[in-house]
Design a protein around this motif. Structure first.
Motif, PDB file in Angstrom:
ATOM      1  N   ALA A  63      -5.047  12.390  -9.194  1.00  0.00           N
ATOM      2  CA  ALA A  63      -5.295  12.236  -7.755  1.00  0.00           C
ATOM      3  C   ALA A  63      -6.134  10.996  -7.490  1.00  0.00           C
ATOM      4  N   ARG A  64      -7.149  10.772  -8.324  1.00  0.00           N
ATOM      5  CA  ARG A  64      -7.993   9.585  -8.167  1.00  0.00           C
ATOM      6  C   ARG A  64      -7.159   8.312  -8.317  1.00  0.00           C
ATOM      7  N   GLY A  65      -6.309   8.291  -9.332  1.00  0.00           N
ATOM      8  CA  GLY A  65      -5.451   7.129  -9.553  1.00  0.00           C
ATOM      9  C   GLY A  65      -4.468   6.907  -8.415  1.00  0.00           C
ATOM     10  N   MET A  66      -3.897   7.991  -7.907  1.00  0.00           N
ATOM     11  CA  MET A  66      -2.954   7.864  -6.794  1.00  0.00           C
ATOM     12  C   MET A  66      -3.644   7.368  -5.533  1.00  0.00           C
ATOM     13  N   ARG A  67      -4.873   7.856  -5.293  1.00  0.00           N
ATOM     14  CA  ARG A  67      -5.622   7.376  -4.126  1.00  0.00           C
ATOM     15  C   ARG A  67      -5.901   5.879  -4.246  1.00  0.00           C
ATOM     16  N   ALA A  68      -6.295   5.446  -5.432  1.00  0.00           N
ATOM     17  CA  ALA A  68      -6.578   4.019  -5.642  1.00  0.00           C
ATOM     18  C   ALA A  68      -5.319   3.189  -5.427  1.00  0.00           C
ATOM     19  N   GLN A  69      -4.191   3.661  -5.921  1.00  0.00           N
ATOM     20  CA  GLN A  69      -2.929   2.933  -5.732  1.00  0.00           C
ATOM     21  C   GLN A  69      -2.530   2.906  -4.260  1.00  0.00           C
ATOM     22  N   GLU A  70      -2.725   4.019  -3.579  1.00  0.00           N
ATOM     23  CA  GLU A  70      -2.397   4.096  -2.152  1.00  0.00           C
ATOM     24  C   GLU A  70      -3.241   3.107  -1.352  1.00  0.00           C
ATOM     25  N   GLU A  71      -4.531   3.032  -1.666  1.00  0.00           N
ATOM     26  CA  GLU A  71      -5.419   2.098  -0.968  1.00  0.00           C
ATOM     27  C   GLU A  71      -5.036   0.648  -1.262  1.00  0.00           C
ATOM     28  N   ALA A  72      -4.720   0.371  -2.525  1.00  0.00           N
ATOM     29  CA  ALA A  72      -4.328  -0.995  -2.893  1.00  0.00           C
ATOM     30  C   ALA A  72      -3.028  -1.380  -2.185  1.00  0.00           C
ATOM     31  N   TRP A  73      -2.069  -0.457  -2.133  1.00  0.00           N
ATOM     32  CA  TRP A  73      -0.786  -0.719  -1.471  1.00  0.00           C
ATOM     33  C   TRP A  73      -1.001  -0.983   0.023  1.00  0.00           C
ATOM     34  N   ALA A  74      -1.856  -0.181   0.645  1.00  0.00           N
ATOM     35  CA  ALA A  74      -2.115  -0.322   2.078  1.00  0.00           C
ATOM     36  C   ALA A  74      -2.752  -1.671   2.409  1.00  0.00           C
ATOM     37  N   ALA A  75      -3.473  -2.234   1.464  1.00  0.00           N
ATOM     38  CA  ALA A  75      -4.149  -3.516   1.694  1.00  0.00           C
ATOM     39  C   ALA A  75      -3.218  -4.714   1.543  1.00  0.00           C
ATOM     40  N   LEU A  76      -2.018  -4.496   1.005  1.00  0.00           N
ATOM     41  CA  LEU A  76      -1.078  -5.599   0.792  1.00  0.00           C
ATOM     42  C   LEU A  76      -0.328  -5.958   2.067  1.00  0.00           C
ATOM     43  N   THR A  77       0.030  -7.212   2.170  1.00  0.00           N
ATOM     44  CA  THR A  77       0.911  -7.649   3.251  1.00  0.00           C
ATOM     45  C   THR A  77       2.336  -7.221   2.903  1.00  0.00           C
ATOM     46  N   PRO A  78       3.251  -7.227   3.858  1.00  0.00           N
ATOM     47  CA  PRO A  78       4.645  -6.908   3.534  1.00  0.00           C
ATOM     48  C   PRO A  78       5.214  -7.824   2.447  1.00  0.00           C
ATOM     49  N   GLU A  79       4.853  -9.084   2.472  1.00  0.00           N
ATOM     50  CA  GLU A  79       5.339 -10.021   1.453  1.00  0.00           C
ATOM     51  C   GLU A  79       4.797  -9.661   0.071  1.00  0.00           C
ATOM     52  N   GLU A  80       3.521  -9.292   0.032  1.00  0.00           N
ATOM     53  CA  GLU A  80       2.917  -8.901  -1.249  1.00  0.00           C
ATOM     54  C   GLU A  80       3.539  -7.608  -1.770  1.00  0.00           C
ATOM     55  N   ARG A  81       3.857  -6.697  -0.871  1.00  0.00           N
ATOM     56  CA  ARG A  81       4.523  -5.451  -1.288  1.00  0.00           C
ATOM     57  C   ARG A  81       5.884  -5.753  -1.873  1.00  0.00           C
ATOM     58  N   THR A  82       6.630  -6.630  -1.210  1.00  0.00           N
ATOM     59  CA  THR A  82       7.949  -7.017  -1.717  1.00  0.00           C
ATOM     60  C   THR A  82       7.827  -7.608  -3.117  1.00  0.00           C
ATOM     61  N   GLU A  83       6.826  -8.446  -3.308  1.00  0.00           N
ATOM     62  CA  GLU A  83       6.608  -9.063  -4.617  1.00  0.00           C
ATOM     63  C   GLU A  83       6.222  -8.018  -5.665  1.00  0.00           C
ATOM     64  N   GLN A  84       5.404  -7.061  -5.299  1.00  0.00           N
ATOM     65  CA  GLN A  84       5.013  -6.010  -6.241  1.00  0.00           C
ATOM     66  C   GLN A  84       6.221  -5.153  -6.646  1.00  0.00           C
TER      67      GLN A  84
END
Length: 101
Positions: A63-84
């Protein structure tokens, strides 16, 4: 030869290898705790991976890892998400190639 239990669980050799690498990291990070021993048992094929789902320590670190990933994903721009996404797909394709899938 019996099927790799992680391949049976994930249905895919690359996903199983990714899971194996992640579980090794958990086992290493918790080497002196019961969770580390349980994960090593799963990796050795002596316990079912589903046993981890009922372990409260595994649930908490997951759960801790998923929360961290969710927060990191939310901080990305759409372009950065596409790149990830592109990088993730390339990583899995590389695993497929490495494993000869």
């Amino acid at each position: 030869m019996s099927e790799d239990p992680l391949v049976a669980f994930t249905g895919d050799r690359a996903a199983a290898e990714l899971m194996r690498r992640s579980l090794r990291a958990v086992a290493d990070d918790h080497a002196d705790l019961p969770l580390g021993a349980m994960v090593r048992e799963v990796l050795a094929g002596r316990r079912d991976v589903r046993d981890l789902a009922t372990d409260p320590d595994f649930a908490e670190i997951s759960a801790r890892g998923m929360r961290a990933q969710e927060e990191a994903w939310a901080a990305l721009t759409p372009e950065e998400r596409t790149e990830q996404v592109r990088l993730g797909e390339a990583y899995l394709a590389g695993l497929d190639e490495e494993l000869g899938s």
